[in-house]
Design a protein around this motif. Sequence first.
Motif, short mmCIF file in Angstrom:
data_model
loop_
_atom_site.label_atom_id
_atom_site.label_comp_id
_atom_site.label_asym_id
_atom_site.label_seq_id
_atom_site.Cartn_x
_atom_site.Cartn_y
_atom_site.Cartn_z
N LEU A 8 -7.15 12.64 -47.72
CA LEU A 8 -7.85 13.67 -48.19
C LEU A 8 -7.24 14.15 -49.51
CD1 LEU A 8 -9.33 15.05 -45.24
CD2 LEU A 8 -10.49 13.43 -46.62
N ALA A 11 -8.96 11.45 -52.75
CA ALA A 11 -10.09 10.66 -52.18
C ALA A 11 -9.89 9.07 -52.88
CB ALA A 11 -11.44 11.11 -52.42
N GLU A 153 -14.74 19.88 -41.37
CA GLU A 153 -14.53 19.83 -42.71
C GLU A 153 -13.62 18.60 -42.98
OE1 GLU A 153 -13.05 23.19 -45.00
OE2 GLU A 153 -12.13 23.90 -43.24
N ILE A 154 -12.86 18.53 -42.07
CA ILE A 154 -11.65 17.44 -42.25
C ILE A 154 -12.31 16.31 -41.85
CG2 ILE A 154 -9.54 16.74 -41.48
CD1 ILE A 154 -9.26 18.97 -43.12
N ASP A 156 -15.53 15.34 -41.91
CA ASP A 156 -16.57 14.99 -42.92
C ASP A 156 -15.77 14.41 -44.07
OD1 ASP A 156 -18.36 15.79 -41.30
OD2 ASP A 156 -18.58 17.83 -42.06
N GLY A 157 -14.58 14.91 -44.59
CA GLY A 157 -14.00 14.35 -45.69
C GLY A 157 -13.33 12.94 -45.56
N ILE A 158 -12.97 12.83 -44.25
CA ILE A 158 -12.61 11.38 -43.89
C ILE A 158 -13.74 10.22 -44.07
CG2 ILE A 158 -11.60 10.01 -42.03
CD1 ILE A 158 -10.07 12.32 -40.87
N LYS A 159 -14.98 11.08 -43.57
CA LYS A 159 -16.13 10.12 -43.42
C LYS A 159 -16.47 9.73 -45.15
CE LYS A 159 -18.46 11.26 -38.94
NZ LYS A 159 -19.29 11.93 -38.58
N ARG A 160 -16.48 10.60 -45.85
CA ARG A 160 -16.74 10.39 -47.23
C ARG A 160 -15.91 9.38 -47.92
NH1 ARG A 160 -17.38 16.17 -47.30
NH2 ARG A 160 -15.39 16.53 -48.22
N VAL A 161 -14.49 9.50 -47.46
CA VAL A 161 -13.49 8.57 -48.16
C VAL A 161 -13.79 7.03 -47.35
CG1 VAL A 161 -11.20 8.00 -48.25
CG2 VAL A 161 -11.73 10.06 -48.32
N SER A 212 -5.46 19.51 -50.64
CA SER A 212 -6.51 20.23 -49.98
C SER A 212 -6.32 21.43 -49.66
CB SER A 212 -6.71 19.22 -48.51
OG SER A 212 -5.75 19.50 -47.89
N LYS A 214 -4.97 22.66 -46.79
CA LYS A 214 -5.54 22.82 -45.27
C LYS A 214 -4.40 22.29 -44.46
CE LYS A 214 -10.71 22.56 -46.22
NZ LYS A 214 -10.38 22.84 -47.68
#
Length: 692
Positions: A8, A11, A153-154, A156-161, A212, A214
């Motif tokens: 993340l 990306a 949020e983590i 969702d970030g993996i899904k976007r990638v 990130s 995070k």
Amino acid sequence: MGPALSRLANAKQPVQKPNEEDFGFKELFSGTNPAVDIIAIHGLGGHRESTWKADDGTLWLRDFLGDDLPNVRVLSYGYDAAPGSDRRVAHNTIRELADQFVNALVKERTDHPRALVICQTQTMASDWKLRNILVSTNGILFFGTPHSGVANEIIDGIKRVASGYREATTVILNDLRANSFELETVQKLYGQATSEKIKTIFFYSVYQEKGSGKMFVDYHAARVPGDRDAVTEGLYAYHRDMVRFGIRNNNYTSVRYYIKENVDSASEKVGAKWVTEDTLRSAVTGVLVSEYTPREGIPSTLGPVPADRPQLRESSDSVRGSPQSAPPNMTSPSESSKAPDRRVTTKVNDFGIKELASGTNPIFDIVAIHGLDGHREKTWMTKNGELWLRDLLPHDFSNARILSYGYDADTGSKERVSTQNMRRHAEGFAQALAMHRKNQPERPIIFIAHDLGGIILKWALVMCHSQSLDSKCDLRSILASTHAILFFGTPHSGLDNNILDDIRHMASKCAHKTDVLLKDLKENSKQLENVQRLYLGISEINTIFFTEVYGGKNGRLTVQPHSATVKGDRKAIEIGLHADHHDMVRFANREDVNYKTVVQHILEYAENAYEQVWKRWATEASIRRIVTGRGPPKRAFETGVGTTSGREMVLYRPLPAPTALLAIEAPPRAPTAQEELFGGKKPIKQLVREKI
């Protein structure tokens, strides 16, 4: 979680999908007459080898464990956990992946039923093969496992990638959301399985990820509350690097310790579990044990360690020694192709316990812990390189072992900063010290604490006191053995706001900064009030409060005298040292007036350390008998505070079961090995003074 989470930070980095031939088990190390199996299973987007491999190519499961534990077999399991790929992805749920894993493990261990958790639902009338795995499981080490899920949020970030690839799946990701039904269900069932007495270690990352900023799996998600015998320990690494060791640094040393602890206890504990299991099976099926258990008996020992086995290297270079081999790259995955960042590994490798002086037949330990923005060696070192704990103190106390503990208390750094608060640092300190003293848990301790280190020490002793008597009591042993504490400029009631602002200003010049510790160091903060209240409730420890007489470069005292002392402690002494806050723990030679003052008080405490700690352990033994019906571990009666001629001394003799906790005294006994060594019937204070 595997590399997919770490990507993340960038990306554009692809989520690599392993080839199908990389699925299933691979034997990384066969072992010599192996008595125990070590089984590794990677995480999301991981690989059965590259997940555990450092950037320099070191695969520690094979290259380090093979040397350090030659009598184990090491297996690694691979499966399709990629959330996205330009080829194809699997749409398996967590439960389906678990079924595949356990069935593959059964096949792998058909001929060797020696040493997980998914088989608890097997009934007594079913095939025994799956239950065999559970019964043979002695321990589990979890590395950054999100037991209660990952933040939305983590996810969702993996899904976007993953959506940027030809194929993607969200099946596993949906189950990994915080507090999902699937996670709650598996945790409930796992809780039932832990009744099988599986030793559990929860490792978590203490650093936020680069880019990130995070925590991919935070402290609370990485552990399961309620297991009193479980150990939770932070590793000084990013999430990805928690399971990658290029050298035998402090992180690897901690991991290896817990693996070895499980290996050493496997024969006895798994053997006992099999006796119970065989009895249950015989009762249910009416079949004699010998008719359905053709397995070989579990070896009683792991066999001798080869004489030429490579020794564990120091976790950091000696100040006066030669440099070690090149450390691994500890940078983020997106920078894995760049040259190793040696600055990062230098910082990480300076954490943990370092032995500065081994002592000659040591009869007590001196343990030092630095403070805010400190270092386990540089804090105690003068500008000309004189490290008094190593270079001066051993001349005055040849029978003392001297240890120094390092941890990440940086408020600003060019590399990274820790997210741990004071209590988490204290937890790590207590566990590290217990590990280092495992073979001498009753040896008296004199602590030397500077600045924040004193607060960390108080929290650690509170945690030792609160450890359950039903547990292994390794942490309680630290409190029982603590004889004296020398606090140097410790802000017991906090720091002035002007001092805190100065520290923040200096930290703001660094690439990474944190105020996690500074918030708790405000004057009269709740954290400081809590630890002081709890500490006074357990403290009957000889104490000296050293205060600074001179101000720093700005002319102000860093820690005011009223904060550097604790009122109401009748056993405490307050002494001013002619130095500023930093130089009060740095001595250039043995003629330094401040050094002489410190040494004189250590000598006074060393004289009666044996006698006082003996009484403390006698009381501890009595409490454990009353509460649990048994005394401390056997070693508490047999392990001494030193050795002579290669044999262990006796610290104290076993006491008869007491009828009360009041006025517990030692029964008549023959002279101990210490008394024989020190000269027979002379007063113990005179004997220790002569010996030192």
